[in-house]
Design a protein around this motif. Sequence first.
Motif, mmCIF file in Angstrom:
data_model
loop_
_atom_site.group_PDB
_atom_site.id
_atom_site.type_symbol
_atom_site.label_atom_id
_atom_site.label_comp_id
_atom_site.label_asym_id
_atom_site.label_seq_id
_atom_site.Cartn_x
_atom_site.Cartn_y
_atom_site.Cartn_z
ATOM 1 N N LEU A 200 -7.103 28.309 12.790
ATOM 2 C CA LEU A 200 -6.080 27.355 12.363
ATOM 3 C C LEU A 200 -5.899 26.248 13.395
ATOM 4 O O LEU A 200 -5.868 25.066 13.045
ATOM 5 N N THR A 201 -5.807 26.605 14.663
ATOM 6 C CA THR A 201 -5.578 25.593 15.699
ATOM 7 C C THR A 201 -6.803 24.709 15.925
ATOM 8 O O THR A 201 -6.670 23.594 16.411
ATOM 9 N N GLN A 202 -7.965 25.185 15.583
ATOM 10 C CA GLN A 202 -9.173 24.390 15.777
ATOM 11 C C GLN A 202 -9.456 23.433 14.626
ATOM 12 O O GLN A 202 -9.975 22.345 14.845
ATOM 13 N N TYR A 203 -9.134 23.837 13.403
ATOM 14 C CA TYR A 203 -9.587 23.073 12.242
ATOM 15 C C TYR A 203 -8.487 22.441 11.387
ATOM 16 O O TYR A 203 -8.784 21.628 10.521
ATOM 17 N N TRP A 204 -7.237 22.821 11.575
ATOM 18 C CA TRP A 204 -6.226 22.350 10.641
ATOM 19 C C TRP A 204 -5.907 20.865 10.790
ATOM 20 O O TRP A 204 -5.655 20.173 9.804
ATOM 21 N N SER A 205 -5.893 20.329 11.994
ATOM 22 C CA SER A 205 -5.533 18.912 12.176
ATOM 23 C C SER A 205 -6.428 17.975 11.358
ATOM 24 O O SER A 205 -5.907 17.092 10.656
ATOM 25 N N PRO A 206 -7.758 18.116 11.412
ATOM 26 C CA PRO A 206 -8.576 17.225 10.568
ATOM 27 C C PRO A 206 -8.382 17.469 9.066
ATOM 28 O O PRO A 206 -8.414 16.517 8.273
ATOM 29 N N ILE A 207 -8.162 18.711 8.697
ATOM 30 C CA ILE A 207 -7.917 19.013 7.280
ATOM 31 C C ILE A 207 -6.624 18.341 6.840
ATOM 32 O O ILE A 207 -6.561 17.719 5.775
ATOM 33 N N HIS A 208 -5.592 18.465 7.660
ATOM 34 C CA HIS A 208 -4.317 17.813 7.342
ATOM 35 C C HIS A 208 -4.496 16.297 7.261
ATOM 36 O O HIS A 208 -3.903 15.633 6.407
ATOM 37 N N GLY A 209 -5.312 15.742 8.134
ATOM 38 C CA GLY A 209 -5.574 14.307 8.089
ATOM 39 C C GLY A 209 -6.193 13.881 6.773
ATOM 40 O O GLY A 209 -5.810 12.844 6.208
ATOM 41 N N LEU A 210 -7.128 14.649 6.270
ATOM 42 C CA LEU A 210 -7.736 14.341 4.971
ATOM 43 C C LEU A 210 -6.727 14.457 3.833
ATOM 44 O O LEU A 210 -6.708 13.625 2.915
ATOM 45 N N ILE A 211 -5.869 15.473 3.912
ATOM 46 C CA ILE A 211 -4.840 15.646 2.884
ATOM 47 C C ILE A 211 -3.874 14.469 2.909
ATOM 48 O O ILE A 211 -3.520 13.910 1.865
ATOM 49 N N TYR A 212 -3.463 14.066 4.115
ATOM 50 C CA TYR A 212 -2.543 12.927 4.212
ATOM 51 C C TYR A 212 -3.219 11.644 3.715
ATOM 52 O O TYR A 212 -2.577 10.826 3.056
ATOM 53 N N PHE A 213 -4.487 11.473 4.021
ATOM 54 C CA PHE A 213 -5.204 10.288 3.540
ATOM 55 C C PHE A 213 -5.218 10.261 2.012
ATOM 56 O O PHE A 213 -4.980 9.212 1.402
ATOM 57 N N ALA A 214 -5.479 11.390 1.390
ATOM 58 C CA ALA A 214 -5.467 11.452 -0.077
ATOM 59 C C ALA A 214 -4.064 11.137 -0.613
ATOM 60 O O ALA A 214 -3.912 10.430 -1.613
ATOM 61 N N TYR A 215 -3.037 11.649 0.064
ATOM 62 C CA TYR A 215 -1.649 11.345 -0.305
ATOM 63 C C TYR A 215 -1.397 9.845 -0.192
ATOM 64 O O TYR A 215 -0.801 9.234 -1.088
ATOM 65 N N ALA A 216 -1.851 9.235 0.896
ATOM 66 C CA ALA A 216 -1.650 7.801 1.108
ATOM 67 C C ALA A 216 -2.335 6.984 0.018
ATOM 68 O O ALA A 216 -1.766 6.007 -0.493
ATOM 69 N N VAL A 217 -3.536 7.382 -0.362
ATOM 70 C CA VAL A 217 -4.246 6.688 -1.441
ATOM 71 C C VAL A 217 -3.483 6.830 -2.758
ATOM 72 O O VAL A 217 -3.355 5.868 -3.520
ATOM 73 N N SER A 218 -2.939 8.018 -3.013
ATOM 74 C CA SER A 218 -2.196 8.216 -4.263
ATOM 75 C C SER A 218 -0.908 7.399 -4.277
ATOM 76 O O SER A 218 -0.514 6.877 -5.321
ATOM 77 N N VAL A 219 -0.251 7.276 -3.120
ATOM 78 C CA VAL A 219 0.959 6.446 -3.038
ATOM 79 C C VAL A 219 0.604 4.987 -3.310
ATOM 80 O O VAL A 219 1.280 4.300 -4.092
ATOM 81 N N ALA A 220 -0.445 4.494 -2.670
ATOM 82 C CA ALA A 220 -0.858 3.098 -2.875
ATOM 83 C C ALA A 220 -1.260 2.860 -4.329
ATOM 84 O O ALA A 220 -0.880 1.845 -4.930
ATOM 85 N N ASN A 221 -2.013 3.780 -4.906
ATOM 86 C CA ASN A 221 -2.445 3.654 -6.301
ATOM 87 C C ASN A 221 -1.241 3.594 -7.237
ATOM 88 O O ASN A 221 -1.140 2.702 -8.087
ATOM 89 N N LEU A 222 -0.316 4.522 -7.068
ATOM 90 C CA LEU A 222 0.872 4.534 -7.916
ATOM 91 C C LEU A 222 1.717 3.286 -7.671
ATOM 92 O O LEU A 222 2.190 2.656 -8.620
ATOM 93 N N GLY A 223 1.899 2.933 -6.411
ATOM 94 C CA GLY A 223 2.708 1.768 -6.085
ATOM 95 C C GLY A 223 2.179 0.487 -6.694
ATOM 96 O O GLY A 223 2.943 -0.346 -7.188
ATOM 97 N N LEU A 224 0.877 0.314 -6.682
ATOM 98 C CA LEU A 224 0.285 -0.875 -7.284
ATOM 99 C C LEU A 224 0.416 -0.854 -8.801
ATOM 100 O O LEU A 224 0.630 -1.889 -9.426
ATOM 101 N N LYS A 225 0.297 0.319 -9.392
ATOM 102 C CA LYS A 225 0.379 0.421 -10.855
ATOM 103 C C LYS A 225 1.795 0.190 -11.382
ATOM 104 O O LYS A 225 1.965 -0.304 -12.487
ATOM 105 N N VAL A 226 2.807 0.567 -10.594
ATOM 106 C CA VAL A 226 4.186 0.382 -11.053
ATOM 107 C C VAL A 226 4.865 -0.808 -10.375
ATOM 108 O O VAL A 226 6.068 -0.974 -10.485
#
Length: 134
Positions: free
Chosen positions: A51-77
């Motif tokens: 967990l301590t070795q691999y979670w930070s990059p995994i969390h970064g990818l999850i946050y990036f996907a979240y950020a893309v979804s926020v931008a996508n929704l924000g532009l659409k509405v």
Amino acid sequence: MSTYPETLAKPQQIRSALSAYRVLATVAGFALFVLILEMVMKYGFKQTNVLTQYWSPIHGLIYFAYAVSVANLGLKVAWGPVRIVKNLLAGFVPVVPWIAERRNTREIEGVLARAYVAGDAGAESGTRGTGQGR
């Protein structure tokens, strides 16, 4: 005349973006709690494990996907840049992504409900005025 703003995407596009955003806001919220746990284990207790070795990059990818979804929704509405940034920042504070998701969903569902009512009324009046559909 429709009450649906011209700057918004089509309702189906908004629903699709909203669905992705809702999933990713939930996942990002949980991932943030796991990141906090990982940081306490790594820096507080000096533990080294998978967990301590691999979670930070995994969390970064999850946050990036979240950020893309926020931008996508924000532009659409048609959110402004300030609202998009506030929603992006919500992903940095535990529990806040879930609160923001509920508020955004409630608001967007209201807009979509008005769009369907306006769309139904517009379709009926459009066929009557042209003589088509009789």
